[in-house]
Every structure is written in C-alpha cells, then in structure tokens.
Write a protein that holds these residues in place. Structure first.
Motif, PDB file in Angstrom:
ATOM      1  N   THR A  21     -11.766  72.909 102.187  1.00 19.50           N
ATOM      2  CA  THR A  21     -11.804  72.491 103.578  1.00 19.50           C
ATOM      3  C   THR A  21     -12.284  73.645 104.409  1.00 19.50           C
ATOM      4  N   ALA A  69      -5.685  64.478  98.369  1.00 26.26           N
ATOM      5  CA  ALA A  69      -5.687  65.261  99.605  1.00 26.26           C
ATOM      6  C   ALA A  69      -5.336  66.720  99.329  1.00 26.26           C
ATOM      7  N   ASN A  70      -5.815  67.592 100.220  1.00 27.88           N
ATOM      8  CA  ASN A  70      -5.482  69.005 100.111  1.00 27.88           C
ATOM      9  C   ASN A  70      -4.060  69.257 100.602  1.00 27.88           C
ATOM     10  N   ASP A  71      -3.495  70.387 100.219  1.00 29.44           N
ATOM     11  CA  ASP A  71      -2.172  70.765 100.693  1.00 29.44           C
ATOM     12  C   ASP A  71      -2.208  71.042 102.189  1.00 29.44           C
ATOM     13  N   THR A  72      -1.055  71.004 102.836  1.00 23.83           N
ATOM     14  CA  THR A  72      -0.986  71.352 104.250  1.00 23.83           C
ATOM     15  C   THR A  72      -1.149  72.860 104.398  1.00 23.83           C
ATOM     16  N   THR A  73      -1.551  73.291 105.575  1.00 25.48           N
ATOM     17  CA  THR A  73      -1.708  74.725 105.824  1.00 25.48           C
ATOM     18  C   THR A  73      -0.369  75.435 105.719  1.00 25.48           C
ATOM     19  N   LEU A  74       0.677  74.821 106.258  1.00 24.12           N
ATOM     20  CA  LEU A  74       2.012  75.438 106.201  1.00 24.12           C
ATOM     21  C   LEU A  74       2.435  75.681 104.759  1.00 24.12           C
ATOM     22  N   TYR A  75       2.240  74.677 103.915  1.00 23.25           N
ATOM     23  CA  TYR A  75       2.632  74.840 102.517  1.00 23.25           C
ATOM     24  C   TYR A  75       1.783  75.911 101.837  1.00 23.25           C
ATOM     25  N   THR A  76       0.491  75.931 102.125  1.00 16.21           N
ATOM     26  CA  THR A  76      -0.400  76.900 101.482  1.00 16.21           C
ATOM     27  C   THR A  76      -0.045  78.325 101.880  1.00 16.21           C
ATOM     28  N   MET A  98       3.930  67.137  96.021  1.00 12.69           N
ATOM     29  CA  MET A  98       2.726  66.982  96.835  1.00 12.69           C
ATOM     30  C   MET A  98       1.528  66.581  95.986  1.00 12.69           C
ATOM     31  N   ARG A 143       0.315  63.085  97.434  1.00 18.67           N
ATOM     32  CA  ARG A 143      -0.843  63.205  98.329  1.00 18.67           C
ATOM     33  C   ARG A 143      -2.163  62.835  97.658  1.00 18.67           C
TER      34      ARG A 143
END
Length: 228
Positions: free
Chosen positions: A224, A75-82, A68, A72
């Motif tokens: 974010t 870009a920030n990580d996805t919420t699911l991944y975080t 990622m 990416r």
C-alpha cells in the motif's frame, strides 16, 4: 499462504506462552524452596525482565495476527497493528542479540532456569518473529518516523528498572537491591553507574539500529502507499 502463517503464528504463540508459564512455575517452586512464603515481589520481578515482557507481547501480537490473517482475507494489516508488530519484532530481535552475546551462560535472578523454555524465549521466538516480519503477508510499509513509538517502551523500561532496583530487597539472595541483568546493576559493575550508562547507551544504539532495519524491511515490497 495466509493459513500457513496463521497456523504457525498460533503454534509459536502457544510455545512462547508455555515457555513463560514453565519458567514462572519453576521459579515459584525455587523461591518457595528457599522458604519464601510471600512470592509476590519475586513474581513482579519475574515480569520485570525485558525478555519476559517482550515475549508476552510477542505471543499476543502473533495471536492477533493469526486472527487477522484469517478474518481480513486478502486485506492488508492495519497501520496500528503493523507499528505494534514492528515494535515487538524489534524488542525480540534485541532480546536475542543481547542474551546470546552478553548473558548466555550467566545465572539470572529468576531461580532455576528451564532449559527448553530459555531457548524458546531467547532464540526460537526472536528468529521466528523476524522471519514472520519478512515473509508473512499483510504487512504495510512504514515511514522512518515510526521509530519514535518503538523507542518509547525501552526508555520507560530502563527508567523503571533503574528506579526500582535499589528499592527492592532480594529475599532469595539476601541483597538490598534487585536488577534483572548484571550489566544494569551498579553494585556489581566495575565502574558502578558509569558502566551501567555505557551499556544503556550501547543497547539503545542496538535498539535504534534494529528498529531502523525493521522499518526498512517493511518498505521493501510495499503493498500500500507509504504510511508517513
């Protein structure tokens, strides 16, 4: 910075994988040396250790996180991944705390222990996962309610362990039960299930506090809006 953390994540993921494989290989050799032709049950028991499960999850999360970071871009990580990463960080930190306070120096039912593997799984990896959580880019802030999914796996694991324990025959040591850690074994604990209940509550409190701390860290430098 992203490339540095990506490379480091891959290196630690490889180290964790090597440590798990080395310990599993050594354990299988130990069991076979004891005359066990069928080691399937022991392999299942091996992967029933919270340490092993947490480290396998950590290796996967680090590998995915490395990709990622590279794919990416900014870009920030996805919420699911975080959220998943927060859970794994919590489990790894708790693994490090519990092992080094309660289990270091105690023989566990996994056969002969591989020294360097033991240190990676119980010390190096937990410390790195925490440092990675604090300093690596891409993390998004998480609200306090995210503690609920983090607690699901430990609860399921404790139920699984206590239900499975008296149903498994330990062919290596000749016991009619098998528990991964002595503090969860009512047969050897001073006050049976009362002692087990005490440790379960104590470790649950530690997991809850660590999880709360992990979520708090995620909000220190929000990139974010807060994910409620």
């Amino acid at each position: 910075m992203r490339i540095l953390f990506a490379v480091t994540r891959i290196a630690v993921a490889i180290a964790i994988t090597a440590a798990v494989v080395a310990q599993l290989t050594t354990s299988i050799g130990f069991w076979q040396g004891r005359g066990l032709a069928d080691v399937t049950s022991n392999v299942v028991s091996f992967f029933s250790f919270f340490t092993i499960e947490s480290n396998v999850a950590a290796a996967v999360v680090l590998a995915v996180g490395a990709v990622m970071l590279l794919v990416r871009k900014g870009a920030n990580d996805t919420t699911l991944y975080t959220v998943t990463r927060a859970a794994v960080v919590t489990y790894m930190v708790v693994t490090g705390i519990v092992y080094n306070l309660l289990l270091r120096g105690i023989e566990l039912p996994q056969g002969s222990t591989v020294g360097w593997s033991n240190e990676i799984l119980h010390a190096v990896a937990p410390v790195y996962l925490l440092l990675d959580w604090i300093f690596a880019p891409g993390r998004v802030p998480l609200g306090a309610r995210r503690i609920r999914p983090i607690l699901v796996f430990p609860i399921v694991w404790v139920v699984y362990t206590l239900v499975r324990g008296p149903l498994v025959v330990d062919a290596v040591y000749g016991n009619d039960f098998w528990y991964p850690y002595p503090f969860l074994n009512p047969n050897t604990s001073a006050n049976g299930y009362l002692s087990v209940a005490f440790y379960v509550v104590l470790i649950a409190a530690v997991i809850g506090l660590v999880a709360a701390g992990v979520l708090w860290i995620s909000r220190r430098k929000p990139r974010t809006r807060l994910m409620r």
